[in-house]
Scaffold this motif. Structure first.
Motif, PDB file in Angstrom:
ATOM      1  N   ALA A 302       0.826  -1.237   0.071  1.00  0.00           N
ATOM      2  CA  ALA A 302       0.074  -0.099   0.022  1.00  0.00           C
ATOM      3  C   ALA A 302       0.930   1.271   0.111  1.00  0.00           C
ATOM      4  O   ALA A 302       0.581   2.296  -0.553  1.00  0.00           O
ATOM      5  CB  ALA A 302      -1.123  -0.122   0.956  1.00  0.00           C
ATOM      6  N   LEU A 305       2.245   2.119  -3.650  1.00  0.00           N
ATOM      7  CA  LEU A 305       1.139   2.345  -4.285  1.00  0.00           C
ATOM      8  C   LEU A 305       0.469   4.034  -4.236  1.00  0.00           C
ATOM      9  O   LEU A 305      -0.128   4.652  -5.089  1.00  0.00           O
ATOM     10  CB  LEU A 305       0.111   1.533  -4.213  1.00  0.00           C
ATOM     11  CG  LEU A 305       0.186  -0.021  -4.913  1.00  0.00           C
ATOM     12  CD1 LEU A 305      -0.770  -0.848  -4.455  1.00  0.00           C
ATOM     13  CD2 LEU A 305       0.352   0.263  -6.191  1.00  0.00           C
ATOM     14  N   TYR A 361      -0.463  -3.438  -9.170  1.00  0.00           N
ATOM     15  CA  TYR A 361      -1.724  -4.125  -8.384  1.00  0.00           C
ATOM     16  C   TYR A 361      -1.379  -3.983  -6.909  1.00  0.00           C
ATOM     17  O   TYR A 361      -0.009  -4.185  -6.524  1.00  0.00           O
ATOM     18  CB  TYR A 361      -2.128  -5.329  -8.840  1.00  0.00           C
ATOM     19  CG  TYR A 361      -0.977  -6.746  -8.657  1.00  0.00           C
ATOM     20  CD1 TYR A 361      -0.948  -7.312  -7.497  1.00  0.00           C
ATOM     21  CD2 TYR A 361       0.080  -6.527  -9.725  1.00  0.00           C
ATOM     22  CE1 TYR A 361      -0.130  -8.465  -7.362  1.00  0.00           C
ATOM     23  CE2 TYR A 361       0.828  -7.752  -9.551  1.00  0.00           C
ATOM     24  CZ  TYR A 361       0.952  -8.423  -8.628  1.00  0.00           C
ATOM     25  OH  TYR A 361       1.698  -9.747  -8.382  1.00  0.00           O
ATOM     26  N   HIS A 362      -2.277  -4.070  -5.839  1.00  0.00           N
ATOM     27  CA  HIS A 362      -1.804  -4.114  -4.587  1.00  0.00           C
ATOM     28  C   HIS A 362      -1.479  -5.648  -4.131  1.00  0.00           C
ATOM     29  O   HIS A 362      -2.354  -6.487  -4.200  1.00  0.00           O
ATOM     30  CB  HIS A 362      -3.114  -3.681  -3.739  1.00  0.00           C
ATOM     31  CG  HIS A 362      -2.690  -3.652  -2.276  1.00  0.00           C
ATOM     32  ND1 HIS A 362      -3.731  -3.458  -1.225  1.00  0.00           N
ATOM     33  CD2 HIS A 362      -1.811  -3.529  -1.659  1.00  0.00           C
ATOM     34  CE1 HIS A 362      -3.250  -3.288  -0.214  1.00  0.00           C
ATOM     35  NE2 HIS A 362      -1.931  -3.479  -0.150  1.00  0.00           N
ATOM     36  N   THR A 364      -0.851  -7.684  -1.132  1.00  0.00           N
ATOM     37  CA  THR A 364      -1.253  -7.191   0.438  1.00  0.00           C
ATOM     38  C   THR A 364       0.022  -7.993   1.436  1.00  0.00           C
ATOM     39  O   THR A 364       0.056  -7.413   2.492  1.00  0.00           O
ATOM     40  CB  THR A 364      -2.688  -7.873   0.813  1.00  0.00           C
ATOM     41  OG1 THR A 364      -2.711  -9.333   0.327  1.00  0.00           O
ATOM     42  CG2 THR A 364      -3.686  -7.155   0.133  1.00  0.00           C
ATOM     43  N   ASP A 367       2.174  -5.552   3.046  1.00  0.00           N
ATOM     44  CA  ASP A 367       1.611  -4.440   3.767  1.00  0.00           C
ATOM     45  C   ASP A 367       2.209  -4.673   5.301  1.00  0.00           C
ATOM     46  O   ASP A 367       2.548  -5.967   5.555  1.00  0.00           O
ATOM     47  CB  ASP A 367       0.153  -4.264   3.942  1.00  0.00           C
ATOM     48  CG  ASP A 367      -0.159  -3.827   2.490  1.00  0.00           C
ATOM     49  OD1 ASP A 367       0.578  -3.178   1.791  1.00  0.00           O
ATOM     50  OD2 ASP A 367      -1.416  -3.979   2.197  1.00  0.00           O
TER      51      ASP A 367
END
Length: 451
Positions: A302, A305, A361-362, A364, A367
């Motif tokens: 995140a 991004l 794209y994320h 995850t 994070d």
């Protein structure tokens, strides 16, 4: 002790300045001075000089104009950051050197400090910035602040206080004053205002120390107080002495040594560099040409991004945040250099082709990583039109201490930045003196060589 008292104690009695810390400090200072020299030719600096009104004894790097310390710190901060060539810190999710060095150079030039004293003030300033960043940088980032412009004012104030030999109470007030000056919103990334954030934070650190020296006061708990810096900017309240534990580590392991600062190869946002390095390594390893590429997918956490807000750029400022644009430069045989960040090149069909095929794209899994991981790894997948697919992951970019730029490559970057403005021989001489900064008796002699 309050957090301000801890910083004050550290400024008055810093940890030993290790050989490695001093060596890395010289490299970061050299790198950023180079960025200031080439940055002095930009529109942003010329515009900033047009509104500067404080004549004085402090040098504007590259141009040679003499301004007040406050204005010199502001303009040199802009020049050092405008082309995105300055180093970064995973602890602070930002730019440790350029956000404090202009303030230190201004004070150093005013008082004629030695090169050794400047190096020490730099280590103090970046250490305070980064350790405060370990407390709050991720929260600041989530809320939309430009982390460098929030935390580095405290560090710059601490470094200036060291040079000015402020007493314990004055240092506490300098930190408290700087806490009220923090600002810089990430919405302005991709515009000229991003470099203003850095000019302003350097100026603010300089001003905070000078105001404290003149007798201004601040709250003794401006950082951790009920309506203080850490709560108002980052929504943080201390639990179990967590903030104090982090600040207690100041100098115990200098942040410049672990996890270290990342020196850049490319004139772009640091969040571009992990995926860009991984993509270029893959293209080179498999000899993939532009016409073979179906898509490039980039998985990021995140944090990066939130920074790479202009993947399809319209101008050079936005191109600093586009991985696809920079891959397009490589695949079209163009150098990833500031002079190629133009609207005309962005619009070229071969560049647009790669930009349109590059998707983020994320991821995850990246994070909520610890502070020393910074923005987290990049995971890339290049798919070819014939069905072949290649993947690669990069935890840190080239230039991080895990994959450092050599002294030779750093010198080459420095000369590339300085020779067009200063000339070959003066650039070589400036390189030599900056790499032997500990032997300089008066920093004013060095500043005279920067223009």
């Amino acid at each position: 002790m309050t957090l301000q008292e801890m910083i004050s104690e550290f400024v008055l009695r810093p940890a030993p300045f290790t050989e490695q810390a001093l060596y890395l400090a010289k490299r970061s200072i050299l790198d950023t001075v180079g960025a200031m020299v080439i940055g002095s030719e930009t529109f942003a600096v010329k515009a900033a000089l047009a509104v500067a009104d404080g004549a004085g004894c402090c040098t504007v790097v590259g141009s040679g104009q003499r301004l007040s310390g406050r204005d010199a710190a502001f303009v040199n901060g802009i020049s050092g950051h405008e082309l995105e060539l300055d180093d970064t810190s995973s602890s602070n999710l930002g730019h440790p050197t350029v956000a404090v060095l202009p303030a230190l150079l201004a004070v150093g030039e005013e008082i004629g400090c030695s090169g050794q004293r400047l190096l020490e003030s730099f280590l103090i300033a970046t250490e305070v910035t980064c350790k405060v960043g370990r407390i709050c940088a991720h929260k600041l980032h989530e809320k939309g602040w430009h982390c460098s412009s929030i935390t580095a004012g405290l560090g710059a104030a601490a470094g200036c206080a060291y040079l000015l030999e402020l007493d314990r109470e004055q240092i506490c007030h300098a930190i408290g004053i700087a806490a009220s000056m923090a600002s810089g919103i990430r919405e302005n990334f991709g515009t000229l205002t991003k470099s203003v954030h850095i000019g302003k934070v350097a100026e603010d650190g300089y001003r905070a120390a000078k105001l404290a020296q003149a007798g201004f006061t601040s709250s003794p708990v401006a950082l951790e107080g009920r309506e203080g810096f850490l709560y108002e900017y980052a929504d943080l309240r201390e639990q179990d002495d967590a903030f104090h534990t982090i600040l207690a580590s100041m100098g115990r392991d200098w942040d410049i040594c672990a996890p270290g600062f990342t020196l850049k190869r490319w004139p772009s946002c640091s969040s571009c560099h992990r995926p860009l390095d991984a993509i270029l390594e893959t293209l080179q390893a498999h000899q993939i040409a532009a016409e073979e590429i179906e898509s490039i997918r980039i998985g990021l956490g995140a944090t990066p991004l939130r920074e790479l807000i202009t993947p399809d750029p319209r101008d050079g400022e936005e191109a600093k945040f586009s991985v696809g644009f920079q891959v397009g430069l490589y695949l079209s045989g163009r150098e990833n250099a500031a002079y190629n960040y133009t609207t005309e090149i962005i619009r070229l069909p071969e560049i647009q082709n790669i930009i349109k095929r590059t998707v983020m794209y994320h991821e995850t899994a990246y994070d909520d990583l610890p502070s020393d991981a910074g923005a987290g790894p990049a995971f890339i997948t290049i798919t070819c039109k014939d069905g072949r697919s290649f993947t690669r992951e990069r935890a840190f970019p080239v230039g991080h201490l895990t994959d450092p730029i050599s002294d030779g490559d750093l010198k080459a970057k420095f000369l590339t930045c300085t020779v067009p403005t200063l000339g070959q021989a003066p650039s070589e001489a400036l390189y030599d003196v900056l790499m032997k900064l500990e032997s300089v008796t008066d920093i004013r002699a060095v500043m005279a060589q920067t223009c």
